[in-house]
Write a protein that holds these residues in place. Structure first.
Motif, PDB file in Angstrom:
ATOM      1  N   SER A 178     116.222  58.060  76.637  1.00  0.00           N
ATOM      2  CA  SER A 178     115.796  59.804  77.599  1.00  0.00           C
ATOM      3  C   SER A 178     115.753  58.720  78.798  1.00  0.00           C
ATOM      4  O   SER A 178     114.532  58.343  79.327  1.00  0.00           O
ATOM      5  CB  SER A 178     115.400  59.958  76.078  1.00  0.00           C
ATOM      6  N   PRO A 179     116.442  59.658  79.876  1.00  0.00           N
ATOM      7  CA  PRO A 179     115.568  59.504  81.098  1.00  0.00           C
ATOM      8  C   PRO A 179     114.716  60.318  81.236  1.00  0.00           C
ATOM      9  O   PRO A 179     113.950  60.502  82.371  1.00  0.00           O
ATOM     10  CB  PRO A 179     116.768  60.155  82.069  1.00  0.00           C
ATOM     11  N   LEU A 180     114.210  61.678  80.794  1.00  0.00           N
ATOM     12  CA  LEU A 180     113.824  62.140  80.845  1.00  0.00           C
ATOM     13  C   LEU A 180     112.098  62.091  79.672  1.00  0.00           C
ATOM     14  O   LEU A 180     110.885  63.151  79.789  1.00  0.00           O
ATOM     15  CB  LEU A 180     114.121  63.921  79.569  1.00  0.00           C
ATOM     16  N   ALA A 181     112.034  61.238  79.078  1.00  0.00           N
ATOM     17  CA  ALA A 181     110.682  60.959  77.690  1.00  0.00           C
ATOM     18  C   ALA A 181     109.959  60.871  78.587  1.00  0.00           C
ATOM     19  O   ALA A 181     110.011  59.748  80.257  1.00  0.00           O
ATOM     20  CB  ALA A 181     110.793  59.939  76.633  1.00  0.00           C
ATOM     21  N   ASN A 182     108.388  61.246  78.921  1.00  0.00           N
ATOM     22  CA  ASN A 182     107.276  60.979  79.188  1.00  0.00           C
ATOM     23  C   ASN A 182     106.981  59.737  78.828  1.00  0.00           C
ATOM     24  O   ASN A 182     106.738  60.130  77.460  1.00  0.00           O
ATOM     25  CB  ASN A 182     106.165  61.897  79.645  1.00  0.00           C
ATOM     26  N   HIS A 183     105.927  58.650  79.766  1.00  0.00           N
ATOM     27  CA  HIS A 183     105.823  57.774  78.966  1.00  0.00           C
ATOM     28  C   HIS A 183     104.162  57.315  79.366  1.00  0.00           C
ATOM     29  O   HIS A 183     103.843  57.985  80.478  1.00  0.00           O
ATOM     30  CB  HIS A 183     106.263  56.303  79.272  1.00  0.00           C
ATOM     31  N   GLY A 184     103.493  57.119  78.058  1.00  0.00           N
ATOM     32  CA  GLY A 184     101.793  57.256  79.136  1.00  0.00           C
ATOM     33  C   GLY A 184     101.049  58.440  78.823  1.00  0.00           C
ATOM     34  O   GLY A 184     101.635  59.627  77.716  1.00  0.00           O
ATOM     35  N   ARG A 185     100.026  58.462  78.430  1.00  0.00           N
ATOM     36  CA  ARG A 185      98.753  59.282  78.124  1.00  0.00           C
ATOM     37  C   ARG A 185      99.031  60.597  79.122  1.00  0.00           C
ATOM     38  O   ARG A 185      99.185  60.769  80.510  1.00  0.00           O
ATOM     39  CB  ARG A 185      97.512  58.805  78.297  1.00  0.00           C
ATOM     40  N   VAL A 186      99.156  61.752  78.218  1.00  0.00           N
ATOM     41  CA  VAL A 186      98.160  63.268  78.950  1.00  0.00           C
ATOM     42  C   VAL A 186      96.955  63.240  79.020  1.00  0.00           C
ATOM     43  O   VAL A 186      96.658  63.596  78.544  1.00  0.00           O
ATOM     44  CB  VAL A 186      99.413  64.386  77.916  1.00  0.00           C
ATOM     45  N   HIS A 187      97.029  64.200  80.662  1.00  0.00           N
ATOM     46  CA  HIS A 187      94.976  64.467  80.696  1.00  0.00           C
ATOM     47  C   HIS A 187      95.536  66.150  81.327  1.00  0.00           C
ATOM     48  O   HIS A 187      96.162  66.091  82.111  1.00  0.00           O
ATOM     49  CB  HIS A 187      94.836  63.393  81.819  1.00  0.00           C
ATOM     50  N   PHE A 188      95.006  66.071  81.177  1.00  0.00           N
ATOM     51  CA  PHE A 188      94.334  67.791  81.407  1.00  0.00           C
ATOM     52  C   PHE A 188      95.349  69.031  81.221  1.00  0.00           C
ATOM     53  O   PHE A 188      94.874  69.903  81.105  1.00  0.00           O
ATOM     54  CB  PHE A 188      94.243  67.800  82.642  1.00  0.00           C
ATOM     55  N   ILE A 189      96.341  68.284  80.628  1.00  0.00           N
ATOM     56  CA  ILE A 189      96.948  69.978  79.940  1.00  0.00           C
ATOM     57  C   ILE A 189      97.556  69.232  78.511  1.00  0.00           C
ATOM     58  O   ILE A 189      97.428  68.627  77.835  1.00  0.00           O
ATOM     59  CB  ILE A 189      98.840  69.483  81.149  1.00  0.00           C
ATOM     60  N   THR A 190      97.962  70.359  78.281  1.00  0.00           N
ATOM     61  CA  THR A 190      98.554  69.747  76.317  1.00  0.00           C
ATOM     62  C   THR A 190     100.107  68.764  76.670  1.00  0.00           C
ATOM     63  O   THR A 190     101.004  68.847  77.727  1.00  0.00           O
ATOM     64  CB  THR A 190      98.976  71.247  75.897  1.00  0.00           C
ATOM     65  N   GLU A 191     100.659  68.557  75.702  1.00  0.00           N
ATOM     66  CA  GLU A 191     101.493  67.652  75.067  1.00  0.00           C
ATOM     67  C   GLU A 191     103.032  68.442  75.253  1.00  0.00           C
ATOM     68  O   GLU A 191     103.750  67.192  76.232  1.00  0.00           O
ATOM     69  CB  GLU A 191     101.901  67.348  73.987  1.00  0.00           C
ATOM     70  N   ALA A 192     103.093  69.732  75.587  1.00  0.00           N
ATOM     71  CA  ALA A 192     104.126  70.635  75.185  1.00  0.00           C
ATOM     72  C   ALA A 192     104.515  70.731  76.875  1.00  0.00           C
ATOM     73  O   ALA A 192     105.676  70.768  77.489  1.00  0.00           O
ATOM     74  CB  ALA A 192     104.282  72.014  74.826  1.00  0.00           C
ATOM     75  N   ASP A 193     103.300  70.934  77.745  1.00  0.00           N
ATOM     76  CA  ASP A 193     102.904  71.187  79.556  1.00  0.00           C
ATOM     77  C   ASP A 193     103.807  70.093  79.990  1.00  0.00           C
ATOM     78  O   ASP A 193     104.891  69.742  80.982  1.00  0.00           O
ATOM     79  CB  ASP A 193     101.738  71.087  79.577  1.00  0.00           C
ATOM     80  N   ALA A 194     103.815  68.651  79.555  1.00  0.00           N
ATOM     81  CA  ALA A 194     104.199  67.501  80.122  1.00  0.00           C
ATOM     82  C   ALA A 194     105.643  67.472  79.569  1.00  0.00           C
ATOM     83  O   ALA A 194     106.728  66.245  80.616  1.00  0.00           O
ATOM     84  CB  ALA A 194     103.466  66.275  80.067  1.00  0.00           C
ATOM     85  N   ALA A 195     106.541  67.682  78.729  1.00  0.00           N
ATOM     86  CA  ALA A 195     107.584  67.298  77.600  1.00  0.00           C
ATOM     87  C   ALA A 195     108.030  68.259  78.654  1.00  0.00           C
ATOM     88  O   ALA A 195     108.622  69.546  79.332  1.00  0.00           O
ATOM     89  CB  ALA A 195     107.139  67.723  76.422  1.00  0.00           C
ATOM     90  N   PRO A 196     109.669  67.145  78.451  1.00  0.00           N
ATOM     91  CA  PRO A 196     111.047  68.031  78.493  1.00  0.00           C
ATOM     92  C   PRO A 196     111.465  69.252  77.899  1.00  0.00           C
ATOM     93  O   PRO A 196     112.622  68.937  77.026  1.00  0.00           O
ATOM     94  CB  PRO A 196     112.143  67.011  78.128  1.00  0.00           C
ATOM     95  N   VAL A 197     110.984  70.267  77.417  1.00  0.00           N
ATOM     96  CA  VAL A 197     110.779  70.773  76.796  1.00  0.00           C
ATOM     97  C   VAL A 197     111.611  72.326  77.434  1.00  0.00           C
ATOM     98  O   VAL A 197     112.521  72.074  77.840  1.00  0.00           O
ATOM     99  CB  VAL A 197     109.707  72.074  76.699  1.00  0.00           C
TER     100      VAL A 197
END
Length: 656
Positions: free
Chosen positions: A30-49
């Motif tokens: 997926s070209p939208l998937a994030n790789h790496g750790r999420v800092h200072f926000i939630t997982e959903a905030d960084a995801a292609p929701v």
């Protein structure tokens, strides 16, 4: 979908978009998937929701905002429905997906049901959210004002948030409920358009990784929306579109979709009397105009504002929808028959949602208008707005229209709305939704009870152009500005979002508001041929030579009308090209300087065409023959002179 796939992964707490693009694009990482750790926000905030509530996505923008934050868990899935629930608040949310066959459009909407014991207060109710794999964003949108609608604008957004919307109770003149997204460098395009004729909002945000997330939906007004236990609230539909061919290709995707959702029938060449007579309407004057209109080839005669009791200017009459007997001494029915005897269909202007303070209707039902008790009434254009969300107002509007159409052989209605909703008082929390529901109900009843009547959607020009209105109408009035050079940009923007068979365009004598340079009658006609041709000039003042020219140009339009309304549209600089397998039509205008020929050496202007079939293409008028390669890479020659500032070229395809 025709050439596109939209792939979603179902997560335990939210769904994510995996891929959206040409068929097969999902076959790979997926070209939208994030790789790496999420800092200072939630997982959903960084995801292609795809869609999430504020509790789950508190920082980067939620699609659903309740007074009490919500967290979901996955409950069920089918091919086109994803269900999530919150056991604490009792929220059940169904995300709905509907691919439109033979198009590259996907419809999305949300059904929210209150399974709890207490009412839910909804502060934001989006229809859809989606992400696109950009590196920064190039956003194209349509903005403007009255008389300057559909102006194409582009914003390069390396980071941050962009927002457009309307609080008018209609989509409004300032922005169209439409957005296109590309990478910062251009290329392939993703788009969104809302099917909602009320208040709305669209926003786009580029996150720190460069990915763009778009959210769209209705704007709760006056809000918040209240969902009682056991009740279901359904969002407007959001139409999502994709094209690998950039903005021009995306426009063709929208055109194909609108041909699916609208009725396929011939849109007649009309004459409208407003520019000639204004409010000064009488049988003799209108019939004189109708005779000239019939002579130059019009197929429909529309009497605009001023035909009904008390309507001598814009301060009276609205709401009292009976023909003015003094204006039609032989009876309105006899007048209609006289027009039809000329070989013309008959149409009428109406503004069903508005009322004049001096009208009989207002005197009898002052409680029917939007108002705040104890506060002064807010007049716009000297009129008030009926609370169409009331069932008694709905029945009044419907019975009035049904009576008109049943009493007379009327085949066309120009439905206008010349003011937005202002403060509407306490009571129903969703006045906007109630008004929209009953507005669409009237249009639905019209289509069922009077299927042969064509409806033109107008709201002081292009103030109500959305997919829900379009689906129940036959043509749209893009702008009250009919001046030729002003109109070029209006029509260019309109065709970026909407199909030409919906674009009502008139030939008038209007001077420019923003660009007053004069243009020929031919220029005005060729420009109006780009959609649904109409005439609104005072034809009684035209010379015999002008009438002859108009007659020839109307006949030319009728020859190409089917190609213009059904062909693939390619927008060129100062031209529009319409392509079918058999024929290509090019409408071109000179908006700049002349080449100086013959006083000095020079060359004709060349218009490089696109989308042509291989083989030869023969100019139907001159007989000139061109290869597809020549027309594509060298261009179609057009010759501009002082007296020839627009052209219609019809090329017939000859396979070799």
């Amino acid at each position: 979908m025709a050439t596109t796939t939209y792939t979603v992964a179902v997560g335990e707490n939210w769904p994510e978009l995996v891929a959206w693009g040409p068929t097969g694009v999902e076959d790979g990482p997926s070209p939208l998937a994030n790789h790496g750790r999420v800092h200072f926000i939630t997982e959903a905030d960084a995801a292609p929701v795809e869609y999430a509530p504020r509790g789950t996505r508190p920082f980067s923008g939620a699609d659903l905002v309740l007074a009490e934050d919500s967290w979901w868990r996955f409950a069920d899935a089918t091919d086109d429905r994803l269900t999530y629930v919150d056991g604490v608040t009792g929220v059940e949310v169904v995300l709905c997906y509907e691919p439109v066959p033979d198009t590259d459009v996907l419809l999305r909407w949300v059904e929210l049901t209150n399974r709890g014991d207490a009412p839910l207060s909804v502060e934001r109710f989006g229809s859809a959210g989606f992400c696109v794999p950009t590196n920064g964003a190039r956003l194209t949108f349509l903005s403007g004002q009255w008389a300057q609608e559909f102006q194409r604008q582009t914003v390069n957004l390396p980071a941050g948030r962009f927002r457009i919307g309307s609080r008018y109770g209609v989509p409004g003149h300032n922005y169209a409920p439409w957005l296109a997204v590309q990478d910062a460098t251009g290329g392939q395009a993703w788009g969104l358009s809302l099917a909602w004729p009320g208040s709305w909002e669209i926003d786009a945000e580029v996150d720190p990784t460069g990915m763009t997330r778009v959210r769209a939906g209705r704007l709760p007004h006056p809000g918040p929306l209240v969902v009682d236990p056991g009740a279901t609230l359904t969002s407007p539909k959001a139409a999502l579109a994709y094209s690998a061919e950039g903005l021009d290709g995306l426009a063709r995707v929208w055109h194909a979709y609108e041909r699916v959702i609208t009725r396929q029938r011939t849109r007649p060449v009309l004459y409208n009397s407003w520019e000639a007579t204004g409010f000064d309407v009488d049988a003799a004057g209108q019939l004189a105009l109708a005779k000239v209109a019939a002579d130059v080839g019009a197929e429909l005669f529309v009497v605009d504002d001023g035909w009904f009791t008390g309507r001598h200017d814009d301060t009276g009459g609205l709401g009292d929808w009976t023909p003015d007997e003094s204006a039609f001494p032989g009876g309105f029915g006899g007048f209609v028959d006289d027009v039809r005897a000329l070989g013309l269909d008959f149409g009428l202007w109406v503004e069903p949602e508005s009322v004049s303070p001096k009208s009989r209707l207002y005197a009898e039902h002052p409680d029917w208008v939007y108002r705040v008790d104890g506060r002064p009434l807010t007049l716009i254009r000297n009129q008030l707005l009926l609370n169409l969300g009331r069932e008694d107002v709905l029945e009044f509007v419907w019975s009035m229209l049904d009576r008109l159409l049943s009493s007379h052989p009327i085949s066309y209605l120009k439905w206008d709305m010349n003011r937005p909703a202002t403060p509407r008082g306490p009571g129903v929390s969703d006045l906007d939704g109630a008004h929209v529901r009953n507005y669409l109900e009237v249009l639905t009843r019209l289509r069922a009870a009077h299927p042969d009547v064509l409806v033109e959607a107008c709201a002081g020009g292009g103030g109500r152009t959305d997919l829900a209105t379009i689906a129940l109408s036959d043509v749209v009035w893009p702008s009250d500005n009919t001046a030729p050079l002003d109109r070029l940009s209006v029509q260019d923007g309109f065709l970026l979002a909407h199909a030409p068979h919906l674009m009502s365009s008139w030939v008038t004598d209007a001077p420019g508001i923003f660009d007053a340079r004069p243009r020929s009658l031919r220029f005005r006609f060729v420009l109006a041929m780009a959609g649904v041709l109409g005439i609104g000039a005072d034809v009684s003042r035209w010379t015999a030579a002008q009438r002859d020219e108009a007659r020839d140009l109307v006949a030319r339009y009728k020859e190409i009308r089917e190609v213009v309304h059904t062909g693939e549209v390619h927008r060129l600089p100062d031209a529009v090209q319409y392509v079918t397998p058999e024929t290509t039509v090019v409408l071109a205008w000179n908006t700049g300087a002349l080449p100086g020929i013959p006083e000095v050496p020079g060359r004709p202007v060349r218009l490089p065409l696109t989308g042509l079939s291989t083989g030869s293409h023969v100019d139907r008028e001159s007989g000139a023959r061109y290869s597809a390669a020549h027309l594509t890479h060298v261009g179609l020659p057009v010759h501009w002179t002082r007296d020839h500032d627009a052209d219609v070229v019809v090329l017939d395809h000859v396979a070799t």
